[in-house]
Design a protein around this motif. Structure first.
Motif, PDB file in Angstrom:
ATOM      1  N   ARG A  36       0.851  -1.186   0.000  1.00 46.62           N
ATOM      2  CA  ARG A  36       0.000   0.000   0.000  1.00 46.62           C
ATOM      3  C   ARG A  36       0.887   1.235   0.000  1.00 46.62           C
ATOM      4  O   ARG A  36       1.844   1.304   0.758  1.00 46.62           O
ATOM      5  CB  ARG A  36      -0.899   0.010   1.232  1.00 46.62           C
ATOM      6  N   TRP A  37       0.537   2.176  -0.859  1.00 46.47           N
ATOM      7  CA  TRP A  37       1.325   3.387  -0.969  1.00 46.47           C
ATOM      8  C   TRP A  37       0.403   4.595  -0.967  1.00 46.47           C
ATOM      9  O   TRP A  37      -0.716   4.534  -1.463  1.00 46.47           O
ATOM     10  CB  TRP A  37       2.110   3.400  -2.275  1.00 46.47           C
ATOM     11  N   THR A  38       0.903   5.696  -0.432  1.00 47.31           N
ATOM     12  CA  THR A  38       0.180   6.966  -0.518  1.00 47.31           C
ATOM     13  C   THR A  38       0.620   7.657  -1.806  1.00 47.31           C
ATOM     14  O   THR A  38       1.612   7.270  -2.443  1.00 47.31           O
ATOM     15  CB  THR A  38       0.504   7.876   0.679  1.00 47.31           C
ATOM     16  N   ILE A  39      -0.082   8.709  -2.149  1.00 47.03           N
ATOM     17  CA  ILE A  39       0.287   9.465  -3.338  1.00 47.03           C
ATOM     18  C   ILE A  39       1.692  10.054  -3.177  1.00 47.03           C
ATOM     19  O   ILE A  39       2.470  10.096  -4.126  1.00 47.03           O
ATOM     20  CB  ILE A  39      -0.772  10.550  -3.656  1.00 47.03           C
ATOM     21  N   SER A  79       9.752   9.992  -8.820  1.00 45.25           N
ATOM     22  CA  SER A  79      10.226  11.360  -9.083  1.00 45.25           C
ATOM     23  C   SER A  79       9.247  12.132  -9.962  1.00 45.25           C
ATOM     24  O   SER A  79       9.628  12.720 -10.976  1.00 45.25           O
ATOM     25  CB  SER A  79      11.619  11.332  -9.720  1.00 45.25           C
ATOM     26  N   ILE A  80       7.983  12.089  -9.572  1.00 43.50           N
ATOM     27  CA  ILE A  80       6.938  12.824 -10.272  1.00 43.50           C
ATOM     28  C   ILE A  80       6.128  13.583  -9.226  1.00 43.50           C
ATOM     29  O   ILE A  80       6.315  13.390  -8.024  1.00 43.50           O
ATOM     30  CB  ILE A  80       6.019  11.889 -11.090  1.00 43.50           C
ATOM     31  N   THR A  81       5.242  14.415  -9.691  1.00 48.04           N
ATOM     32  CA  THR A  81       4.423  15.185  -8.756  1.00 48.04           C
ATOM     33  C   THR A  81       3.125  14.434  -8.449  1.00 48.04           C
ATOM     34  O   THR A  81       2.667  13.628  -9.267  1.00 48.04           O
ATOM     35  CB  THR A  81       4.059  16.562  -9.347  1.00 48.04           C
ATOM     36  N   PRO A  82       2.535  14.724  -7.304  1.00 48.79           N
ATOM     37  CA  PRO A  82       1.216  14.151  -7.028  1.00 48.79           C
ATOM     38  C   PRO A  82       0.196  14.512  -8.112  1.00 48.79           C
ATOM     39  O   PRO A  82      -0.687  13.735  -8.435  1.00 48.79           O
ATOM     40  CB  PRO A  82       0.837  14.757  -5.673  1.00 48.79           C
ATOM     41  N   PRO A 138      -7.015   4.392  -7.017  1.00 52.90           N
ATOM     42  CA  PRO A 138      -6.719   4.182  -5.599  1.00 52.90           C
ATOM     43  C   PRO A 138      -7.987   4.041  -4.770  1.00 52.90           C
ATOM     44  O   PRO A 138      -9.051   4.560  -5.122  1.00 52.90           O
ATOM     45  CB  PRO A 138      -5.968   5.455  -5.212  1.00 52.90           C
ATOM     46  N   ALA A 139      -7.844   3.331  -3.676  1.00 53.99           N
ATOM     47  CA  ALA A 139      -8.912   3.277  -2.679  1.00 53.99           C
ATOM     48  C   ALA A 139      -8.814   4.561  -1.858  1.00 53.99           C
ATOM     49  O   ALA A 139      -7.810   5.277  -1.912  1.00 53.99           O
ATOM     50  CB  ALA A 139      -8.719   2.053  -1.789  1.00 53.99           C
ATOM     51  N   ARG A 140      -9.834   4.836  -1.124  1.00 51.75           N
ATOM     52  CA  ARG A 140      -9.825   6.024  -0.264  1.00 51.75           C
ATOM     53  C   ARG A 140      -9.977   5.603   1.172  1.00 51.75           C
ATOM     54  O   ARG A 140     -10.788   4.737   1.497  1.00 51.75           O
ATOM     55  CB  ARG A 140     -10.972   6.950  -0.642  1.00 51.75           C
ATOM     56  N   GLU A 141      -9.149   6.194   1.990  1.00 53.00           N
ATOM     57  CA  GLU A 141      -9.278   6.040   3.441  1.00 53.00           C
ATOM     58  C   GLU A 141      -9.455   7.447   3.976  1.00 53.00           C
ATOM     59  O   GLU A 141      -8.476   8.170   4.162  1.00 53.00           O
ATOM     60  CB  GLU A 141      -8.046   5.355   4.030  1.00 53.00           C
ATOM     61  N   GLY A 142     -10.713   7.823   4.149  1.00 50.76           N
ATOM     62  CA  GLY A 142     -10.999   9.210   4.493  1.00 50.76           C
ATOM     63  C   GLY A 142     -10.704  10.070   3.290  1.00 50.76           C
ATOM     64  O   GLY A 142     -11.205   9.827   2.198  1.00 50.76           O
ATOM     65  N   ARG A 143      -9.821  11.031   3.453  1.00 45.98           N
ATOM     66  CA  ARG A 143      -9.436  11.912   2.342  1.00 45.98           C
ATOM     67  C   ARG A 143      -8.149  11.453   1.660  1.00 45.98           C
ATOM     68  O   ARG A 143      -7.716  12.055   0.693  1.00 45.98           O
ATOM     69  CB  ARG A 143      -9.257  13.329   2.874  1.00 45.98           C
ATOM     70  N   GLN A 144      -7.543  10.410   2.176  1.00 46.30           N
ATOM     71  CA  GLN A 144      -6.256   9.952   1.646  1.00 46.30           C
ATOM     72  C   GLN A 144      -6.435   8.882   0.575  1.00 46.30           C
ATOM     73  O   GLN A 144      -7.228   7.955   0.731  1.00 46.30           O
ATOM     74  CB  GLN A 144      -5.391   9.402   2.782  1.00 46.30           C
ATOM     75  N   ARG A 145      -5.681   9.029  -0.520  1.00 45.59           N
ATOM     76  CA  ARG A 145      -5.658   8.017  -1.556  1.00 45.59           C
ATOM     77  C   ARG A 145      -4.690   6.919  -1.126  1.00 45.59           C
ATOM     78  O   ARG A 145      -3.581   7.217  -0.686  1.00 45.59           O
ATOM     79  CB  ARG A 145      -5.159   8.599  -2.875  1.00 45.59           C
ATOM     80  N   VAL A 146      -5.094   5.667  -1.304  1.00 40.01           N
ATOM     81  CA  VAL A 146      -4.237   4.534  -0.971  1.00 40.01           C
ATOM     82  C   VAL A 146      -4.110   3.674  -2.227  1.00 40.01           C
ATOM     83  O   VAL A 146      -5.106   3.185  -2.753  1.00 40.01           O
ATOM     84  CB  VAL A 146      -4.809   3.715   0.200  1.00 40.01           C
ATOM     85  N   ALA A 180      -2.682   0.419  -4.369  1.00 37.83           N
ATOM     86  CA  ALA A 180      -2.319  -0.988  -4.228  1.00 37.83           C
ATOM     87  C   ALA A 180      -1.200  -1.325  -5.219  1.00 37.83           C
ATOM     88  O   ALA A 180      -0.816  -0.506  -6.064  1.00 37.83           O
ATOM     89  CB  ALA A 180      -3.543  -1.866  -4.508  1.00 37.83           C
ATOM     90  N   ALA A 181      -0.703  -2.545  -5.107  1.00 39.78           N
ATOM     91  CA  ALA A 181       0.376  -2.997  -5.993  1.00 39.78           C
ATOM     92  C   ALA A 181      -0.030  -2.883  -7.464  1.00 39.78           C
ATOM     93  O   ALA A 181       0.791  -2.523  -8.314  1.00 39.78           O
ATOM     94  CB  ALA A 181       0.759  -4.433  -5.652  1.00 39.78           C
ATOM     95  N   ARG A 182      -1.302  -3.172  -7.767  1.00 38.39           N
ATOM     96  CA  ARG A 182      -1.784  -3.063  -9.151  1.00 38.39           C
ATOM     97  C   ARG A 182      -1.644  -1.620  -9.642  1.00 38.39           C
ATOM     98  O   ARG A 182      -1.200  -1.378 -10.766  1.00 38.39           O
ATOM     99  CB  ARG A 182      -3.243  -3.513  -9.215  1.00 38.39           C
ATOM    100  N   ASP A 183      -2.017  -0.645  -8.815  1.00 36.21           N
ATOM    101  CA  ASP A 183      -1.903   0.762  -9.195  1.00 36.21           C
ATOM    102  C   ASP A 183      -0.445   1.150  -9.422  1.00 36.21           C
ATOM    103  O   ASP A 183      -0.129   1.850 -10.387  1.00 36.21           O
ATOM    104  CB  ASP A 183      -2.490   1.665  -8.104  1.00 36.21           C
ATOM    105  N   ARG A 184       0.409   0.692  -8.534  1.00 34.28           N
ATOM    106  CA  ARG A 184       1.834   1.001  -8.658  1.00 34.28           C
ATOM    107  C   ARG A 184       2.390   0.444  -9.962  1.00 34.28           C
ATOM    108  O   ARG A 184       3.120   1.120 -10.689  1.00 34.28           O
ATOM    109  CB  ARG A 184       2.606   0.437  -7.473  1.00 34.28           C
ATOM    110  N   ALA A 185       2.042  -0.789 -10.290  1.00 32.78           N
ATOM    111  CA  ALA A 185       2.518  -1.413 -11.527  1.00 32.78           C
ATOM    112  C   ALA A 185       1.979  -0.669 -12.749  1.00 32.78           C
ATOM    113  O   ALA A 185       2.716  -0.419 -13.722  1.00 32.78           O
ATOM    114  CB  ALA A 185       2.109  -2.879 -11.569  1.00 32.78           C
TER     115      ALA A 185
END
Length: 125
Positions: A5-8, A16-19, A33-41, A43-48
Motif C-alpha cells: 500500500r502506498w500513498t500518493i 520522481s513525479i508530482t502528485p 486508488p482506494a480512499r481512506e478518508g481523504r487519503q488516496r491509498v 495498491a500494488a496493481r496501481d503502482r505497476a
C-alpha cells in the motif's frame, strides 16, 4: 520494508513525479486508488500500472496506446496478444519518429543553406 500500500506521496517520491501527475493518471483511469478518508491509498496493481504508464510516456507513446496496452494486461489469457500489440505500437511509433527525424534533418539542411547564403551576402558587401 516492502509494502503493498502506498500513498500518493510515496509514489510521487519513488517515481520522481508530482502528485498532480499521479492524479492525472487517476483521471485517465490508469490508476484507481482506494480512499481512506481523504487519503488516496494505492495498491500494488496501481503502482505497476503507474510504472508502465510512465515507461510508455518516456518512450513517447500516446496516452491512448498506453492505456490500451495496460488494460490488456488486466484481461485473461496468455501474454502473446499483449506482446504482439505492444510490438505493433512500438513499430508505429518508430516509423513516426523516423519520419520526424527525416523532417528535422531536411529542416536543418535548409537552415544551413540559408545561413551559408546570408554569410555569402554579408561577405560580398
Amino acid at each position: 520494508m516492502p509494502t503493498s500500500r502506498w500513498t500518493i506521496s510515496d509514489l510521487a517520491q519513488e517515481f520522481s513525479i508530482t502528485p498532480r501527475t499521479i492524479r492525472f493518471y487517476e483521471d485517465q483511469g490508469i490508476v484507481s486508488p482506494a480512499r481512506e478518508g481523504r487519503q488516496r491509498v494505492y495498491a500494488a496493481r496501481d503502482r505497476a500500472r503507474l510504472k508502465l504508464a510512465l515507461r510508455g510516456k518516456r518512450l513517447g507513446l500516446q496516452l491512448s496506446d498506453i492505456r490500451a496496452l495496460i488494460d490488456m494486461y488486466d484481461g485473461p489469457g496468455t501474454t502473446e496478444p499483449q506482446l504482439r500489440s505492444y510490438l505493433s505500437v512500438l513499430n508505429r511509433h518508430r516509423e513516426s519518429l523516423s519520419r520526424q527525424r527525416e523532417d528535422i534533418d531536411e529542416t536543418l539542411a535548409e537552415i544551413a543553406e540559408q545561413e551559408r547564403q546570408c554569410l555569402a551576402l554579408l561577405d560580398g558587401r
